[in-house]
Design an enzyme around this catalytic site. Structure first.
Site, mmCIF file in Angstrom:
data_model
loop_
_atom_site.group_PDB
_atom_site.id
_atom_site.type_symbol
_atom_site.label_atom_id
_atom_site.label_comp_id
_atom_site.label_asym_id
_atom_site.label_seq_id
_atom_site.Cartn_x
_atom_site.Cartn_y
_atom_site.Cartn_z
ATOM 1 N N ASP A 200 -90.347 24.189 22.828
ATOM 2 C CA ASP A 200 -90.686 23.792 23.287
ATOM 3 C C ASP A 200 -91.613 22.326 22.255
ATOM 4 O O ASP A 200 -92.148 20.890 22.755
ATOM 5 C CB ASP A 200 -91.963 24.305 23.607
ATOM 6 C CG ASP A 200 -91.910 23.637 25.769
ATOM 7 O OD1 ASP A 200 -91.448 23.083 26.269
ATOM 8 O OD2 ASP A 200 -92.891 24.856 26.601
ATOM 9 N N GLN B 273 -94.245 30.076 29.842
ATOM 10 C CA GLN B 273 -94.107 29.260 30.532
ATOM 11 C C GLN B 273 -96.094 29.236 30.698
ATOM 12 O O GLN B 273 -96.757 29.958 30.865
ATOM 13 C CB GLN B 273 -94.190 28.743 32.284
ATOM 14 C CG GLN B 273 -94.245 28.211 33.510
ATOM 15 C CD GLN B 273 -93.493 27.197 32.618
ATOM 16 O OE1 GLN B 273 -92.427 26.850 32.897
ATOM 17 N NE2 GLN B 273 -94.229 25.906 33.401
ATOM 18 N N LYS C 47 -85.133 25.535 35.373
ATOM 19 C CA LYS C 47 -85.146 26.003 34.548
ATOM 20 C C LYS C 47 -83.558 26.745 34.446
ATOM 21 O O LYS C 47 -83.154 26.950 34.190
ATOM 22 C CB LYS C 47 -86.578 26.050 32.974
ATOM 23 C CG LYS C 47 -87.427 24.804 32.144
ATOM 24 C CD LYS C 47 -88.565 25.803 32.390
ATOM 25 C CE LYS C 47 -89.651 24.519 31.512
ATOM 26 N NZ LYS C 47 -90.827 24.769 31.513
#
Lengths: 289, 289
Positions: free
Chosen positions: B117, B94, B50
């Site tokens: 997200d 994460q 990322k």
């Protein structure tokens, strides 16, 4: 088997009346505020029915009747007042609202902990993510789950087909059935060959507003058929989305119209009011101790 | 047709790099914060990828690496810091997190306007209610929608079957396809006779983590097949949930593994970071003027 929503609703009401009395004895008074803006005749009847049911069960019911020209700011201020009132556990704004008011803004303004209709994005999101917290859910589909449970229809591993994907019925219905382990198919106005889907349904939930859309030939023999429709046929008679007289010979279980899903919706609203009162009370007790 | 996620991702990256440069020229610097707690090797690779992608596109990337014994309170404080920082547009924690930390509490702590997200209940609820506002959506299913669009697969009126109903892929995938007008069936571990569903799918999305679960015989000839799986076969080779070598002869369009869905997920994360930056900037401009 005819799924008798009226009888089940009456039975649940008896239990709820006792529960409310027990809660009152501990000093907890489940309280529902219903706000109605304007003079829509159907809305007037719905609100009156909610009020009567609440009174019957001993639930405190506050009806706020406001004129059709109420401003959005005034409505938001009224909601804010009840959001701040810890004696109030559920707030419901009767839809539709007059044109000068943005329904989305109004629904968002209700405290998610008092969102007894389960329409806020946060509560919808918890439903769709199968959260294990307590959250209110749209009353009609939740009432249908109660009916299925009472009639021992276990959705796990079954194919459930939803006809009509509204945010009030079809979508939350599918989420509840998915959370209960069903394989779920959403069909709607754009679906091609609808019958090819409905004929494979073990559980068929129809919520389209189209009188007699679903015929006997669209139903899998033995299926459980739930009819959310409240339509008028060409003679003005109240009928459902399912051609009941013929479907009843094919279905294993079926809800009539009227007397099926309808009575369960208000009963579920009352259940959720009581539930929100109990959750709010636990929150208070936790913060005190 | 082979759906080449890698090529599409590269093409979108070129556009995004230019867009970021243009935004920078106006003083707007899209910024993504990624928080990683502990030393999970797979997570380390994901976070590194990322970061590299962000840097490649000119997106500001802040990686917060924290020890495995970080307390939940410290993590929530870190999130609160970035929630309050108006130079930060997207915050991603994460997963998975170490056992002492409640993932739900952490996801809820992220400002919904920075929830890149799309995992917060509010953003999930907006997706499931087909809200017309801007909201972030889980990156893998959103990337799949981008692929379908690019390959001119219009879901409207098609039967889309989702295999696997996770909150990260399957459920939001179904909601996106439903919002795009598809008839949507959710299948999962409890589904009986899975093949009877997959064989009727015009669009088949498989996200189960079971190597080669879907065989050529489970696929409708001409269907579009999207394989989200990243599995290892008995020889340790990276394979998908679809038996690609045989399925490719039946499917109309199909994603390979690797090189299909995978590259689109990170690209979508970058798209959403830029989008959140633009939305935040509009909010600032509106509040100023």
């Amino acid at each position: 088997m005819i799924i008798d929503g009226k009888a089940l609703s009456n039975q649940l009401d008896v239990n709820m009346k006792q529960e409310v009395a027990d809660l009152n004895a501990t000093g907890l008074y489940p309280t529902l505020v219903v706000i109605i803006v304007g003079n829509d005749p159907a809305s007037q009847i719905y609100v009156r029915n909610k009020h009567r049911k609440a009174v019957k069960l001993g639930i405190r019911s506050i009806i706020e009747r406001k004129p059709a020209d109420m401003t959005q700011a005034d409505l938001l201020a009224l909601i804010a007042k009840y959001n701040a009132d810890d004696q109030v556990h559920g707030i419901l704004v009767q839809l539709p609202l007059p044109k000068q008011i943005d329904e989305t803004a109004v629904i968002r303004a209700i405290d998610v902990k008092k969102d007894v209709d389960g329409f806020s994005p946060e509560n919808v999101g918890k439903l769709f993510a199968n959260s294990h917290e307590h959250y209110p859910v749209s009353c009609t589909p939740k009432g249908i789950m109660t009916m299925l449970d009472h009639y021992n229809v276990n959705p796990e591993g079954k194919h459930a087909v939803i006809v009509g994907d509204s945010n009030i019925v079809g979508r939350p219905m599918g989420a509840l059935l998915l959370n209960a382990g069903a394989t779920v198919t959403y069909t709607h106005i754009l679906t091609q060959d609808l019958s090819s889907f409905t004929r494979t349904a073990d559980i068929l939930v129809v919520a389209t507003g189209v009188a007699h859309l679903i015929k006997a030939g669209d139903i899998k023999p033995g299926a459980t058929v739930i009819d959310v429709g409240m339509d008028r046929d060409e003679n003005g008679k109240l009928v459902g989305d399912v051609d009941y007289d013929n479907a009843v010979r094919v279905a294993g279980n079926i809800t009539p119209v009227p007397g099926g899903v309808g009575p369960m919706t208000i009963t579920t609203l009352m259940q959720q009011t009581i539930e929100l009162a109990k959750v709010a009370n636990r929150r208070v007790l936790t913060s005190v101790h």
